[in-house]
Motif scaffolding. Structure first.
Motif, PDB file in Angstrom:
ATOM      1  N   ALA A  12       0.925  -1.216  -0.074  1.00 65.26           N
ATOM      2  CA  ALA A  12       0.110   0.071   0.174  1.00 65.26           C
ATOM      3  C   ALA A  12       0.882   1.184   0.021  1.00 65.26           C
ATOM      4  O   ALA A  12       2.011   1.282   0.517  1.00 65.26           O
ATOM      5  CB  ALA A  12      -0.882   0.100   1.220  1.00 65.26           C
ATOM      6  N   ILE A  13       0.556   2.257  -0.699  1.00 66.87           N
ATOM      7  CA  ILE A  13       1.320   3.627  -0.443  1.00 66.87           C
ATOM      8  C   ILE A  13       0.532   4.575   0.255  1.00 66.87           C
ATOM      9  O   ILE A  13      -0.761   4.686   0.237  1.00 66.87           O
ATOM     10  CB  ILE A  13       1.481   4.009  -1.913  1.00 66.87           C
ATOM     11  CG1 ILE A  13       0.302   4.731  -2.581  1.00 66.87           C
ATOM     12  CG2 ILE A  13       2.348   3.269  -2.764  1.00 66.87           C
ATOM     13  CD1 ILE A  13       0.469   5.472  -3.925  1.00 66.87           C
ATOM     14  N   ARG A  14       0.955   5.485   0.946  1.00 71.16           N
ATOM     15  CA  ARG A  14       0.798   6.797   1.767  1.00 71.16           C
ATOM     16  C   ARG A  14       0.968   7.729   0.994  1.00 71.16           C
ATOM     17  O   ARG A  14       1.965   8.172   0.333  1.00 71.16           O
ATOM     18  CB  ARG A  14       1.264   6.731   3.055  1.00 71.16           C
ATOM     19  CG  ARG A  14       0.701   7.940   3.698  1.00 71.16           C
ATOM     20  CD  ARG A  14       1.234   8.248   5.020  1.00 71.16           C
ATOM     21  NE  ARG A  14       0.596   7.162   5.694  1.00 71.16           N
ATOM     22  CZ  ARG A  14       1.035   6.865   7.056  1.00 71.16           C
ATOM     23  NH1 ARG A  14       2.091   7.004   7.574  1.00 71.16           N
ATOM     24  NH2 ARG A  14       0.272   5.618   7.969  1.00 71.16           N
ATOM     25  N   SER A  15       0.217   8.769   0.509  1.00 70.34           N
ATOM     26  CA  SER A  15       0.136   9.887  -0.114  1.00 70.34           C
ATOM     27  C   SER A  15      -0.662  10.941   0.534  1.00 70.34           C
ATOM     28  O   SER A  15      -1.288  10.794   1.653  1.00 70.34           O
ATOM     29  CB  SER A  15       0.002   9.610  -1.330  1.00 70.34           C
ATOM     30  OG  SER A  15       0.236  11.008  -2.271  1.00 70.34           O
ATOM     31  N   THR A  16      -0.578  12.094   0.157  1.00 67.98           N
ATOM     32  CA  THR A  16      -1.491  13.297   0.573  1.00 67.98           C
ATOM     33  C   THR A  16      -2.175  14.052  -0.481  1.00 67.98           C
ATOM     34  O   THR A  16      -1.622  13.697  -1.799  1.00 67.98           O
ATOM     35  CB  THR A  16      -0.759  14.453   1.282  1.00 67.98           C
ATOM     36  OG1 THR A  16       0.164  15.056   0.328  1.00 67.98           O
ATOM     37  CG2 THR A  16       0.120  13.916   2.473  1.00 67.98           C
ATOM     38  N   ASP A 100       3.828  11.639 -11.269  1.00 66.36           N
ATOM     39  CA  ASP A 100       5.200  11.459 -11.008  1.00 66.36           C
ATOM     40  C   ASP A 100       5.411  10.769  -9.623  1.00 66.36           C
ATOM     41  O   ASP A 100       4.995  11.467  -8.551  1.00 66.36           O
ATOM     42  CB  ASP A 100       6.025  12.978 -11.044  1.00 66.36           C
ATOM     43  CG  ASP A 100       7.423  12.812 -10.557  1.00 66.36           C
ATOM     44  OD1 ASP A 100       8.145  11.837  -9.935  1.00 66.36           O
ATOM     45  OD2 ASP A 100       7.912  14.074 -10.659  1.00 66.36           O
ATOM     46  N   SER A 101       5.849   9.487  -9.753  1.00 68.85           N
ATOM     47  CA  SER A 101       5.489   8.542  -8.397  1.00 68.85           C
ATOM     48  C   SER A 101       6.588   9.273  -7.265  1.00 68.85           C
ATOM     49  O   SER A 101       6.184   9.162  -6.045  1.00 68.85           O
ATOM     50  CB  SER A 101       6.138   7.188  -8.675  1.00 68.85           C
ATOM     51  OG  SER A 101       7.349   7.143  -9.477  1.00 68.85           O
ATOM     52  N   THR A 102       7.611   9.979  -7.775  1.00 69.02           N
ATOM     53  CA  THR A 102       8.497  10.441  -6.804  1.00 69.02           C
ATOM     54  C   THR A 102       7.827  11.595  -5.962  1.00 69.02           C
ATOM     55  O   THR A 102       8.205  11.881  -4.461  1.00 69.02           O
ATOM     56  CB  THR A 102       9.740  11.104  -6.957  1.00 69.02           C
ATOM     57  OG1 THR A 102       9.642  12.101  -8.038  1.00 69.02           O
ATOM     58  CG2 THR A 102      10.665   9.906  -7.878  1.00 69.02           C
ATOM     59  N   LYS A 103       6.720  12.177  -6.480  1.00 69.72           N
ATOM     60  CA  LYS A 103       6.005  13.324  -6.076  1.00 69.72           C
ATOM     61  C   LYS A 103       4.706  12.764  -5.183  1.00 69.72           C
ATOM     62  O   LYS A 103       4.208  13.430  -4.172  1.00 69.72           O
ATOM     63  CB  LYS A 103       5.463  14.495  -6.926  1.00 69.72           C
ATOM     64  CG  LYS A 103       6.920  15.101  -7.427  1.00 69.72           C
ATOM     65  CD  LYS A 103       6.467  16.199  -8.609  1.00 69.72           C
ATOM     66  CE  LYS A 103       7.642  16.954  -8.921  1.00 69.72           C
ATOM     67  NZ  LYS A 103       7.192  17.854 -10.084  1.00 69.72           N
ATOM     68  N   LEU A 104       4.333  11.756  -5.534  1.00 72.53           N
ATOM     69  CA  LEU A 104       3.151  11.137  -5.194  1.00 72.53           C
ATOM     70  C   LEU A 104       3.208  10.342  -4.040  1.00 72.53           C
ATOM     71  O   LEU A 104       2.527  10.566  -2.959  1.00 72.53           O
ATOM     72  CB  LEU A 104       2.498   9.935  -6.441  1.00 72.53           C
ATOM     73  CG  LEU A 104       1.137   9.103  -5.805  1.00 72.53           C
ATOM     74  CD1 LEU A 104       0.125  10.229  -5.598  1.00 72.53           C
ATOM     75  CD2 LEU A 104       0.975   8.457  -6.854  1.00 72.53           C
ATOM     76  N   ILE A 105       4.188   9.580  -3.846  1.00 72.05           N
ATOM     77  CA  ILE A 105       4.519   8.474  -2.681  1.00 72.05           C
ATOM     78  C   ILE A 105       5.253   8.866  -1.582  1.00 72.05           C
ATOM     79  O   ILE A 105       6.309   9.482  -1.780  1.00 72.05           O
ATOM     80  CB  ILE A 105       5.097   7.005  -3.320  1.00 72.05           C
ATOM     81  CG1 ILE A 105       4.246   6.551  -4.423  1.00 72.05           C
ATOM     82  CG2 ILE A 105       5.190   6.116  -2.154  1.00 72.05           C
ATOM     83  CD1 ILE A 105       4.960   5.409  -5.253  1.00 72.05           C
ATOM     84  N   GLN A 106       4.726   8.973  -0.411  1.00 65.40           N
ATOM     85  CA  GLN A 106       5.510   9.328   0.923  1.00 65.40           C
ATOM     86  C   GLN A 106       5.976   8.094   1.369  1.00 65.40           C
ATOM     87  O   GLN A 106       7.171   8.240   1.974  1.00 65.40           O
ATOM     88  CB  GLN A 106       4.333   9.944   1.914  1.00 65.40           C
ATOM     89  CG  GLN A 106       4.120  11.400   1.754  1.00 65.40           C
ATOM     90  CD  GLN A 106       3.280  11.769   3.157  1.00 65.40           C
ATOM     91  OE1 GLN A 106       2.306  10.979   3.608  1.00 65.40           O
ATOM     92  NE2 GLN A 106       3.485  12.775   3.531  1.00 65.40           N
ATOM     93  N   ASN A 107       5.040   7.014   1.427  1.00 70.06           N
ATOM     94  CA  ASN A 107       5.729   5.644   2.177  1.00 70.06           C
ATOM     95  C   ASN A 107       5.045   4.578   1.351  1.00 70.06           C
ATOM     96  O   ASN A 107       4.134   4.663   0.824  1.00 70.06           O
ATOM     97  CB  ASN A 107       5.029   5.553   3.684  1.00 70.06           C
ATOM     98  CG  ASN A 107       5.721   6.544   4.608  1.00 70.06           C
ATOM     99  OD1 ASN A 107       7.121   6.921   4.511  1.00 70.06           O
ATOM    100  ND2 ASN A 107       4.888   7.116   5.428  1.00 70.06           N
TER     101      ASN A 107
END
Length: 170
Positions: A12-16, A100-107
């Motif tokens: 799972a990914i965490r984002s804002t 852009d997954s580097t901007k999307l994904i926090q954890n």
């Protein structure tokens, strides 16, 4: 949600919301927002536009805390002309939107039942492709740590209540 959507595997990914907006790589006009959860037997769907319906779900899904992005359909005449000789064309249900997954994904969270080597492999592959987000092994199903005989803790300070005091030597 691991049991519902991940069965015994997955990540799972965490984002804002801010990260999602910043990560979008499209010129398409998108609409987004939080899903509102309603009791379909009791609540009226407050629909003001044809896109509003996409932002409601049944109360039974309220644990998801879902957000959605939607886009208005392209011009009908142009779509039919580009995709079919007849007028029996149906709209695509899903469109690809690059991010852009580097901007999307926090954890990145690894399923709690996965072995440690799976977490390590996901981290290794992520690093090989230049991604630096934290890879966290979910601890959702780990056992609670119990602390017994804590010095100085009085029964009145704990969350429990003594129902009876033992009598005599036990």
């Amino acid at each position: 949600m691991w049991k519902i959507y991940g069965e015994n595997a997955g990540i799972a990914i965490r984002s804002t919301w801010g990260n999602l907006r910043e990560s979008l790589k499209t010129d398409a006009k998108l609409f987004g927002g939080r899903i509102k959860y309603l009791d379909y037997e009791r609540d009226r769907l407050p629909t003001n536009t044809y896109t509003d319906d996409y932002f409601y779900k049944r109360n039974s899904f309220d644990f998801e805390h879902e957000i959605r992005l939607i886009s208005h359909a392209p011009d009908l005449a142009a779509y039919i002309q580009a995709n079919s000789a007849d007028e029996t064309v149906t709209w695509p249900k899903v469109s690809r939107i690059d991010v852009d997954s580097t901007k999307l994904i926090q954890n990145v969270f690894v399923h709690p039942h996965h072995a440690n080597w799976v977490r390590d492999a996901i981290e290794s592959v992520s690093r090989q492709f230049g991604f630096q987000w934290p890879i966290i092994h979910s601890n959702l199903y780990t056992s609670r740590i119990f602390a017994f005989n804590m010095p100085g803790l009085k029964a009145s300070e704990s969350s429990g209540t003594i129902l009876n005091e033992p009598k005599g030597d036990h």
